[in-house]
Enzyme design. Structure first.
Site, mmCIF file in Angstrom:
data_model
loop_
_atom_site.group_PDB
_atom_site.id
_atom_site.type_symbol
_atom_site.label_atom_id
_atom_site.label_comp_id
_atom_site.label_asym_id
_atom_site.label_seq_id
_atom_site.Cartn_x
_atom_site.Cartn_y
_atom_site.Cartn_z
ATOM 1 N N ASP A 68 0.810 -1.303 -0.030
ATOM 2 C CA ASP A 68 0.454 -0.153 0.142
ATOM 3 C C ASP A 68 1.565 1.322 0.044
ATOM 4 O O ASP A 68 2.170 1.346 -1.071
ATOM 5 C CB ASP A 68 -0.639 0.627 1.136
ATOM 6 C CG ASP A 68 -2.019 0.773 0.967
ATOM 7 O OD1 ASP A 68 -2.087 1.688 0.721
ATOM 8 O OD2 ASP A 68 -2.723 0.381 0.102
ATOM 9 N N CYS A 163 2.280 1.371 5.041
ATOM 10 C CA CYS A 163 1.654 -0.042 4.126
ATOM 11 C C CYS A 163 0.088 -0.278 4.730
ATOM 12 O O CYS A 163 0.016 -1.909 4.539
ATOM 13 C CB CYS A 163 2.162 -0.699 4.695
ATOM 14 S SG CYS A 163 4.183 -0.784 4.743
#
Length: 205
Positions: A68, A163
């Site tokens: 991410d 993340c």
């Protein structure tokens, strides 16, 4: 294995260098580990959620890696291994575990005990997340890689869910060791440790 220190470099410039090296490795060229620092930048993986940007002023670069959103900037060691997994077992999961093993080993050389968390990729300490991993693969040649926080200032992570994890605490080697840890020191150590651990974990056939 070629280890290249490319200094402080813009994200796009480093991405173009990676693409060039990926093409070379696909044609039989030498595997390469790029070690560097980035100018401040937020990046987000191909399937990342823009909702993890907590500051509407942030513009994250969408990139072809897993994971991410994360932050890169000075005071952080970034490593981009360009490896031929086609000759190292063709196992992406095993490659990710190798990167974690390498980072834990690197931290251990400095007296910092890192560990993994089941179901999550990266390296943690009791104080928080110390290193992030996000990779991409083209025809079994790897790109992107890992980032390891060295400097004390981790405040830029406060503008994101690192993340994709809300309220994820972030730490650094300087905070863990309570003494300054520099990226040049980490580069020298990483260059010494990476290839030996690679050959023991993912031997080339």
């Amino acid at each position: 294995m070629v280890v290249r220190d490319v200094g402080l470099i813009g994200y796009q410039e480093a991405f173009e260098l990676q693409e060039s090296l990926v093409a070379q490795v696909r044609e039989g060229g030498a595997e390469t580990l790029l070690l560097l620092e980035h100018h401040p930048v937020y990046t987000i993986g191909a399937g990342g959620n823009l909702g993890n940007l907590l500051d509407p002023a942030i513009e994250a670069v969408r990139v072809n890696r897993g994971g991410d959103v994360t932050y890169h900037g000075p005071g952080q060691l970034v490593g981009y291994p360009i490896l031929d997994l086609g000759r190292r077992g063709r196992d992406l999961h095993r490659y990710l575990r190798f990167l974690e093993c390498f980072l834990i080993d690197l931290c251990g050389c400095l007296g910092v005990e890192g560990f993994t968390v089941p179901g999550k990729t990266g390296v943690w300490t009791c104080r928080g997340k110390l290193a992030a991993i996000g990779v991409g693969v083209r025809s079994w040649v790897t790109m992107h890689g890992f980032s390891l926080n060295a400097a004390a200032d981790v405040s830029p992570f406060g503008s994101i869910n690192p993340c994709g994890m809300p309220e994820c605490r972030i730490t650094s080697l300087t905070l863990e060791r309570r003494q300054q840890t520099t990226v040049p020191d980490l580069k020298a150590l990483a260059g010494q440790r990476f290839e030996a651990l690679l050959e023991s974990n993912l031997p080339r056939s």
